[in-house]
Scaffold this active site. Structure first.
Site, PDB file in Angstrom:
ATOM      1  N   GLY A  15       1.195  -1.334  -0.368  1.00 47.01           N
ATOM      2  CA  GLY A  15       0.078   0.302   0.550  1.00 47.01           C
ATOM      3  C   GLY A  15       0.887   0.618  -0.222  1.00 47.01           C
ATOM      4  O   GLY A  15       0.640   2.327   0.182  1.00 47.01           O
ATOM      5  N   THR A  17       1.878   3.530  -2.192  1.00 48.37           N
ATOM      6  CA  THR A  17       1.527   4.677  -2.479  1.00 48.37           C
ATOM      7  C   THR A  17       0.308   5.254  -2.371  1.00 48.37           C
ATOM      8  O   THR A  17      -0.192   6.652  -2.649  1.00 48.37           O
ATOM      9  CB  THR A  17       1.290   5.071  -3.958  1.00 48.37           C
ATOM     10  OG1 THR A  17       0.521   3.881  -4.625  1.00 48.37           O
ATOM     11  CG2 THR A  17       3.071   4.627  -4.949  1.00 48.37           C
ATOM     12  N   ARG A  49       0.854  -0.166  -6.648  1.00 51.27           N
ATOM     13  CA  ARG A  49       0.040  -0.693  -8.049  1.00 51.27           C
ATOM     14  C   ARG A  49       0.724  -0.003  -9.469  1.00 51.27           C
ATOM     15  O   ARG A  49       0.039  -0.449 -10.231  1.00 51.27           O
ATOM     16  CB  ARG A  49      -1.087  -1.671  -7.657  1.00 51.27           C
ATOM     17  CG  ARG A  49      -0.961  -2.372  -6.856  1.00 51.27           C
ATOM     18  CD  ARG A  49      -2.674  -3.040  -6.699  1.00 51.27           C
ATOM     19  NE  ARG A  49      -3.080  -1.930  -5.783  1.00 51.27           N
ATOM     20  CZ  ARG A  49      -4.313  -2.603  -5.701  1.00 51.27           C
ATOM     21  NH1 ARG A  49      -5.108  -3.827  -6.517  1.00 51.27           N
ATOM     22  NH2 ARG A  49      -5.022  -2.013  -4.819  1.00 51.27           N
ATOM     23  N   ASP A  90       1.096  -6.058  -8.677  1.00 55.44           N
ATOM     24  CA  ASP A  90      -0.276  -5.859  -8.070  1.00 55.44           C
ATOM     25  C   ASP A  90      -0.072  -7.487  -6.736  1.00 55.44           C
ATOM     26  O   ASP A  90      -0.156  -8.429  -6.942  1.00 55.44           O
ATOM     27  CB  ASP A  90      -0.868  -7.091  -9.313  1.00 55.44           C
ATOM     28  CG  ASP A  90      -2.598  -6.903  -8.265  1.00 55.44           C
ATOM     29  OD1 ASP A  90      -2.999  -6.536  -7.554  1.00 55.44           O
ATOM     30  OD2 ASP A  90      -3.289  -7.611  -9.977  1.00 55.44           O
ATOM     31  N   ASP A 240     -14.477   3.976  14.377  1.00 48.64           N
ATOM     32  CA  ASP A 240     -13.635   4.352  13.758  1.00 48.64           C
ATOM     33  C   ASP A 240     -13.052   4.789  14.705  1.00 48.64           C
ATOM     34  O   ASP A 240     -11.645   5.417  15.134  1.00 48.64           O
ATOM     35  CB  ASP A 240     -13.745   5.299  12.907  1.00 48.64           C
ATOM     36  CG  ASP A 240     -12.578   6.384  12.119  1.00 48.64           C
ATOM     37  OD1 ASP A 240     -12.020   5.486  11.291  1.00 48.64           O
ATOM     38  OD2 ASP A 240     -12.948   7.571  12.452  1.00 48.64           O
ATOM     39  N   HIS A 245      -8.410   4.325  19.782  1.00 47.13           N
ATOM     40  CA  HIS A 245      -8.665   5.527  20.314  1.00 47.13           C
ATOM     41  C   HIS A 245      -8.988   5.539  21.947  1.00 47.13           C
ATOM     42  O   HIS A 245      -8.197   5.908  22.881  1.00 47.13           O
ATOM     43  CB  HIS A 245      -8.059   6.423  19.302  1.00 47.13           C
ATOM     44  CG  HIS A 245      -8.115   6.168  18.612  1.00 47.13           C
ATOM     45  ND1 HIS A 245      -6.714   5.181  17.796  1.00 47.13           N
ATOM     46  CD2 HIS A 245      -8.032   7.050  16.724  1.00 47.13           C
ATOM     47  CE1 HIS A 245      -6.531   5.156  16.408  1.00 47.13           C
ATOM     48  NE2 HIS A 245      -7.781   6.600  15.571  1.00 47.13           N
TER      49      HIS A 245
HETATM   50  C1  BG6 Z   1      -8.105   7.828  12.640  1.00 47.91           C
HETATM   51  C2  BG6 Z   1      -9.584   7.871  12.077  1.00 47.91           C
HETATM   52  O1  BG6 Z   1      -7.316   6.521  12.918  1.00 47.91           O
HETATM   53  O2  BG6 Z   1      -7.402   8.677  13.348  1.00 47.91           O
HETATM   54  C3  BG6 Z   1      -9.487   9.242  11.360  1.00 47.91           C
HETATM   55  O3  BG6 Z   1      -9.876   6.562  10.752  1.00 47.91           O
HETATM   56  C4  BG6 Z   1      -9.266  10.648  11.840  1.00 47.91           C
HETATM   57  O4  BG6 Z   1     -10.660   9.289  11.208  1.00 47.91           O
HETATM   58  C5  BG6 Z   1      -7.866  10.294  12.996  1.00 47.91           C
HETATM   59  O5  BG6 Z   1      -9.425  11.601  11.579  1.00 47.91           O
HETATM   60  C6  BG6 Z   1      -7.600  11.152  14.111  1.00 47.91           C
HETATM   61  O6  BG6 Z   1      -6.067  11.353  14.355  1.00 47.91           O
HETATM   62  P1  BG6 Z   1      -5.524  12.309  14.723  1.00 47.91           P
HETATM   63  O7  BG6 Z   1      -4.219  11.820  15.253  1.00 47.91           O
HETATM   64  O8  BG6 Z   1      -6.046  13.453  14.133  1.00 47.91           O
HETATM   65  O9  BG6 Z   1      -6.536  12.608  15.907  1.00 47.91           O
END
Ligand code: BG6
Length: 494
Positions: A15, A17, A49, A90, A240, A245
């Protein structure tokens, strides 16, 4: 062989590029190179790719680095670029892997590089399986003690899917050589949380339900979903940001003192926090979770108008949540989370709100409880709020803030998260990466939240760009007589 970098290494990016490689990985390597902490014999093999010659690729890379790294002059770039090789392939084609393996062997022989290989999966998630399967089938892992794998989030889409991915990984690499990336753990102030907590008696002795009223963890963004419509629409804020996080932030804030500073001792304690999250029924989850999706304002498009997003999408771009931890330290303390796109400010912070003083002499005065704010980004630092007498008044008490701003100091420049993470992988230190049991427990929790919220009746969009989410998020805290901390809540200057 040890996981040291003196004998050189090959860093192979699938991945190569893509956005992540250009914005984060290569700029971070460039910084490490400028700090002169990399050996002379290493190669970064970029697998992509696109039909690039080496020259085309250098041009592409130069443009990317000019945007995302601080290049002073072209010579700087050219010296660094000598360590980077573009390899067109690829990676969905199984037949091409033996040739790639031979290519890596030739590079190692030509540049006297030890078989010290790190594979980085920076491709889209649906390709992880085929890449790993091929690394396994074609014996790319010649020395299992040092061959490492870095894998980007999202680690799966749900528990079942994450389990299958993990089984494949542990069948190919040793668990201690799998580095599951959560880039928040590379942020300077996250690493500081344990130091703040466990090296200061003023915090260590108060860090429990006897003195702490509640804790807020916020990660707000002003950006929308940028060009990630297709991916985001099948992901949403819970998967996400919350699954990874935000729960990592919670683990660091709430964990017990580890028996030492080894990666496993720290992860053992982090895992226990997630295990101890209080079990809620479906109804309780629904009451404690608020979902939002942004609408349009001025020339800012609504989420549903973004490219590759379903015009009737019910994907959340905001989530707020309350949870509790069922252990002696935290029983009775509310933990609040809030994260979303297109909010008022870019800000990640933890607010520790202390209880009011008991038998307070000043109970008839309008005083606020103490709070400690750990600022993670964009500003890094710590703010302590306490009460003081306003000078030149007889009896006026005002809250003031003592502000330690880490990245305001002249010359201080916190390393970008990826710089730290890459260097740790090169040294073989996995402290800042997530272990499988952490990922597994967080998916269990997240699956349950997603399942419970499925039938919630929601009217989207329900907040505007520039707002701090829907009003229900404020109501969630108001039920407990609490209020979100917002940076714009100013304190009197005395
Ligand atoms: C990523 C998410 O893990 O963290 C994104 O997928 C988000 O949607 C990003 O924008 C935020 O990261 P940071 O370091 O800018 O707070």
């Amino acid at each position: 062989m040890n996981k040291t970098i003196e004998n050189g290494f090959s860093f192979i990016i699938f991945g190569g590029t893509g956005d992540l490689t250009n914005r984060k990985i290569i700029p971070a390597f460039f910084q490490l190179y400028k700090r002169k902490i990399l050996p002379n014999n290493f190669k970064i093999i970029i697998i992509g790719r696109r039909e690039y010659t080496q020259k085309d690729y250098y041009e592409f890379l130069y443009n990317a680095l000019s945007k995302f790294a601080s290049i002073n002059n072209k010579d700087d770039f050219l010296n660094f670029a000598k360590y980077i090789i573009y390899y067109k392939m690829d990676y969905l084609n199984n037949a091409l892997y033996p040739k790639l393996k031979q290519f890596i062997l030739d590079i190692e022989a030509q540049y006297y590089i030890a078989k010290n290989r790190i594979y980085y999966l920076a491709s889209s998630q649906e390709h992880f399986e085929i890449i790993i399967q091929n690394l396994k089938n074609n014996h790319f892992i010649e020395d299992a003690t040092i061959s490492r794998l870095m894998i980007e989030k999202p680690f799966g889409k749900n528990l079942e899917n994450a389990k299958a991915l993990n089984e494949l990984l542990v069948d190919t690499f040793k668990e201690e050589n799998i580095y599951r990336v959560d880039h928040y753990l590379g942020k300077e102030m996250l690493q500081n949380i344990l130091v703040i907590r466990f090296s200061n008696i003023i915090f260590e002795s108060l860090w429990n339900n006897q003195f702490i009223d509640h804790i807020q963890i916020t990660s707000s963004e002003t950006i929308g979903i940028e060009n990630r419509g297709k991916l985001y629409d099948s992901t949403g804020a819970i998967r996400d940001m919350l699954q990874n996080h935000m729960l990592q932030l919670l683990s660091l804030v709430a964990m017990e003192k580890p028996k030492d500073l080894t990666p496993d001792s720290i992860k053992d304690e982090k895992t226990k926090v997630l295990q101890n999250i209080k079990h809620y029924s479906i109804e309780e989850i629904c009451e404690n979770v608020v979902l939002g999706q942004y609408g349009s304002k001025g020339n800012i498009k609504a989420y549903r108008e973004e490219d590759n997003v379903n015009p009737n999408s019910m994907t959340e771009t905001f989530v707020a949540m309350r949870l509790e931890i069922d252990n002696p330290r935290w029983r009775g303390v509310n933990f609040y989370f809030r994260t979303g796109k297109r909010m008022a400010k870019k800000c990640t912070e933890i607010v520790v709100q202390f209880k009011e003083v008991q038998n307070n002499l000043y109970k008839d005065f309008n005083i606020l409880p103490n709070s400690l704010i750990i600022k993670i980004q964009p500003m890094e630092g710590i703010i302590m709020q306490f009460n003081t007498k306003k000078p030149r008044t007889i009896n006026t008490i005002v809250p003031v803030q003592m502000d330690f701003c880490q990245n305001c100091e002249i010359g201080f420049n916190s390393p970008e998260a990826y710089e730290r993470l890459l260097f740790d992988v090169l040294r073989g230190d996995s402290t800042l990466f997530t272990r499988w049991d952490e990922v597994e427990i967080s998916w269990k929790l997240i699956d349950k939240i997603i399942d419970s919220c499925k039938n919630k009746s929601l009217t989207f969009p329900n907040y505007l760009p520039g707002e701090n989410g829907p009003k229900e998020a404020d109501m969630l805290l108001a039920r407990f007589n609490h209020k979100w901390h917002n940076e714009e809540d100013n304190y009197e200057n005395i």
